[in-house]
Scaffold this motif. Structure first.
Motif, short mmCIF file in Angstrom:
data_model
loop_
_atom_site.label_atom_id
_atom_site.label_comp_id
_atom_site.label_asym_id
_atom_site.label_seq_id
_atom_site.Cartn_x
_atom_site.Cartn_y
_atom_site.Cartn_z
N PHE A 196 6.95 1.22 -13.83
CA PHE A 196 7.90 0.18 -13.73
C PHE A 196 8.19 -0.28 -12.42
CE2 PHE A 196 8.22 1.36 -18.21
CZ PHE A 196 7.94 0.13 -18.80
N VAL A 197 8.48 0.96 -11.64
CA VAL A 197 9.11 0.56 -10.26
C VAL A 197 7.88 -0.11 -9.30
CG1 VAL A 197 10.08 1.43 -8.03
CG2 VAL A 197 10.74 2.24 -10.33
N THR A 198 6.56 0.82 -9.25
CA THR A 198 5.48 0.52 -8.36
C THR A 198 4.58 -0.70 -8.97
OG1 THR A 198 4.15 2.02 -9.46
CG2 THR A 198 5.63 2.77 -7.66
N LEU A 199 4.85 -0.88 -10.21
CA LEU A 199 3.71 -1.99 -10.61
C LEU A 199 4.29 -3.03 -11.26
CD1 LEU A 199 0.81 0.27 -12.01
CD2 LEU A 199 0.94 -1.19 -9.75
N GLY A 200 5.71 -2.97 -11.29
CA GLY A 200 6.39 -4.20 -12.04
C GLY A 200 6.44 -3.85 -13.59
N PRO A 201 7.21 -4.79 -14.22
CA PRO A 201 7.55 -4.62 -15.93
C PRO A 201 6.10 -4.63 -16.36
CG PRO A 201 9.27 -6.10 -14.92
CD PRO A 201 8.44 -5.79 -13.68
N VAL A 233 -3.77 3.58 -8.41
CA VAL A 233 -3.65 2.05 -8.06
C VAL A 233 -2.29 1.86 -7.85
CG1 VAL A 233 -3.40 -0.06 -9.42
CG2 VAL A 233 -5.30 1.36 -9.99
N SER A 234 -1.29 2.58 -8.47
CA SER A 234 0.16 2.22 -8.03
C SER A 234 0.50 3.29 -6.76
CB SER A 234 1.13 3.09 -9.11
OG SER A 234 0.84 4.57 -9.23
N SER A 235 -0.13 4.09 -6.46
CA SER A 235 0.09 4.79 -5.27
C SER A 235 -0.62 3.70 -4.04
CB SER A 235 -0.72 6.22 -5.05
OG SER A 235 -0.45 6.68 -3.71
N MET A 236 -1.62 3.10 -4.26
CA MET A 236 -2.13 2.10 -3.23
C MET A 236 -1.49 1.22 -3.06
SD MET A 236 -6.50 2.43 -3.43
CE MET A 236 -6.51 2.15 -5.26
N ALA A 237 -0.84 0.40 -4.25
CA ALA A 237 0.02 -0.65 -4.46
C ALA A 237 1.34 -0.53 -3.64
CB ALA A 237 -0.03 -1.35 -5.64
N ALA A 238 2.01 0.65 -3.92
CA ALA A 238 3.45 0.95 -3.52
C ALA A 238 3.35 1.66 -2.18
CB ALA A 238 3.85 1.66 -4.59
N SER A 243 -1.58 0.31 6.15
CA SER A 243 -1.34 -1.06 6.28
C SER A 243 -0.14 -1.25 7.30
CB SER A 243 -1.28 -1.87 5.21
OG SER A 243 -0.12 -1.46 4.42
N VAL A 244 0.86 -0.23 7.48
CA VAL A 244 2.10 -0.64 8.32
C VAL A 244 1.66 -0.26 9.79
CG1 VAL A 244 4.21 0.45 8.69
CG2 VAL A 244 3.41 0.23 6.21
N LEU A 245 1.71 -1.43 10.39
CA LEU A 245 1.37 -1.20 11.82
C LEU A 245 2.71 -1.38 12.74
CD1 LEU A 245 -1.69 -3.85 11.67
CD2 LEU A 245 -1.78 -1.26 11.52
N GLY A 246 2.54 -1.24 14.07
CA GLY A 246 3.70 -1.26 14.84
C GLY A 246 4.14 0.03 15.21
N MET A 258 5.75 6.21 3.19
CA MET A 258 4.71 6.06 2.28
C MET A 258 3.71 7.33 2.32
SD MET A 258 4.13 1.97 2.94
CE MET A 258 5.16 0.91 2.26
N ARG A 259 3.29 7.77 3.37
CA ARG A 259 2.42 8.92 3.59
C ARG A 259 2.73 10.10 2.60
NH1 ARG A 259 2.63 9.95 8.44
NH2 ARG A 259 1.00 8.47 9.30
N PHE A 260 4.03 10.27 2.70
CA PHE A 260 4.62 11.59 1.90
C PHE A 260 4.46 11.41 0.55
CE2 PHE A 260 8.20 13.08 -0.22
CZ PHE A 260 8.09 14.40 -0.18
#
Length: 295
Positions: A196-201, A233-238, A243-246, A258-260
């Motif tokens: 519900f949090v990671t993939l929405g309602p 799927v939810s782990s890759m989406a959330a 993909s976090v650069l900088g 996110m890695r944790f």
């Protein structure tokens, strides 16, 4: 063909080319047996992965951890260094010892203590996208999966569930093993509510039938496989940390969180993998359906 040649052919999965269907089936069965034999080791390796990741991250960010202990927890610098070092050594040592059957019970005790310590230290500053409640649920899932290792071995050996308790009878041991498996199954299924949090309602609603099926033990294996897919799927989406650069402080913090969470999800998925390989639990709808079919 004599018995010795047949035995060698069966062991090597070398079957006549004319029996293609049987060849495929037997190769699949051979693979299943090999995988089943390595499930305990694989499960323990996945369980230890989150502690290894956390320890390595702590070592690489020792200054930031020290600042957190001083500013957020009010711990003096000297005491904070001792706590950080002890937690790091406990995570690495416990994860390694978990793979050794001779000392795995002690390793479980160390890692359970570490889970409790992390909950107390970081529970109000949860490093997961589902917030403090999600962090508590994840730690509960990890603790249940860890405790399941020595508990089931003790019961199978006819010993008490915990040291100091009276040894159960044969029937009581089987009942306790089923109850422990049931509790672990319900906890693992409940984690699916994070969708519900990671993939929405919509994603959460689609996940609910799988959560209910695993919790009730209905078609447990296919439901657990599907729920593992939802976790992936939810782990890759959330938590797409790759993909976090900088190089900014915010980017580094987001990437680490996110890695944790991603590695922790992998560790929790090992519990579902165990469910897939386990026998039918007497406290499940699958067991009831099997009993009905037998009449």
């Amino acid at each position: 063909m004599d018995a010795g040649a047949l035995f060698k052919r069966a062991a090597s999965c070398d079957y006549p080319p004319s029996n293609t269907g049987s060849l495929v089936v037997r190769r699949l069965e051979h693979t299943r047996r090999v995988v089943r034999a390595h499930v305990p080791l694989l499960t323990k390796a996945l369980l230890g992965a989150t502690f290894v990741e956390d320890a390595i991250r702590t070592l690489l960010q020792a200054d930031a951890q020290l600042y957190f202990y001083q500013s957020e927890l009010g711990v003096p610098a000297a005491a904070a260094r001792i706590l950080i070092g002890a937690a790091t050594l406990a995570g690495l040592g416990g994860a390694a010892a978990l793979l050794a059957p001779a000392v795995e019970n002690r390793a479980v005790g160390v890692l359970l203590g570490l889970v409790l310590y992390q909950q107390l230290a970081y529970g109000r500053h949860a490093p997961v996208t589902s917030g403090n409640a999600g962090f508590l649920l994840r730690n509960a899932c990890l603790a249940a999966a860890l405790a399941l290792i020595p508990a089931t071995k003790r019961l199978a050996a006819g010993r008490s569930l915990l040291p100091g308790l009276p040894a159960p009878t044969a029937g009581a041991a089987a009942k306790w093993a089923a109850r422990i498996s049931l509790g672990s199954r319900v906890l693992l299924a409940t984690l699916g509510l994070e969708a519900f949090v990671t993939l929405g309602p919509r994603g959460g609603l689609l996940t609910l039938p799988l959560v209910a099926a695993v919790a009730a033990g209905f078609r447990t294996r296919p439901a657990a496989v599907a729920l593992m897919g939802v976790f992936a799927v939810s782990s890759m989406a959330a938590t797409p940390f790759w993909s976090v650069l900088g190089d900014s402080a915010y980017a580094a913090y987001t990437r680490d969180v996110m890695r944790f969470e991603c590695v922790q999800t992998l560790s929790i998925m090992s519990g579902l993998f165990t469910l897939i390989q386990a026998e039918v639990n007497p406290l499940s709808m699958d067991a009831q359906l099997c009993r009905r079919k037998s009449f």
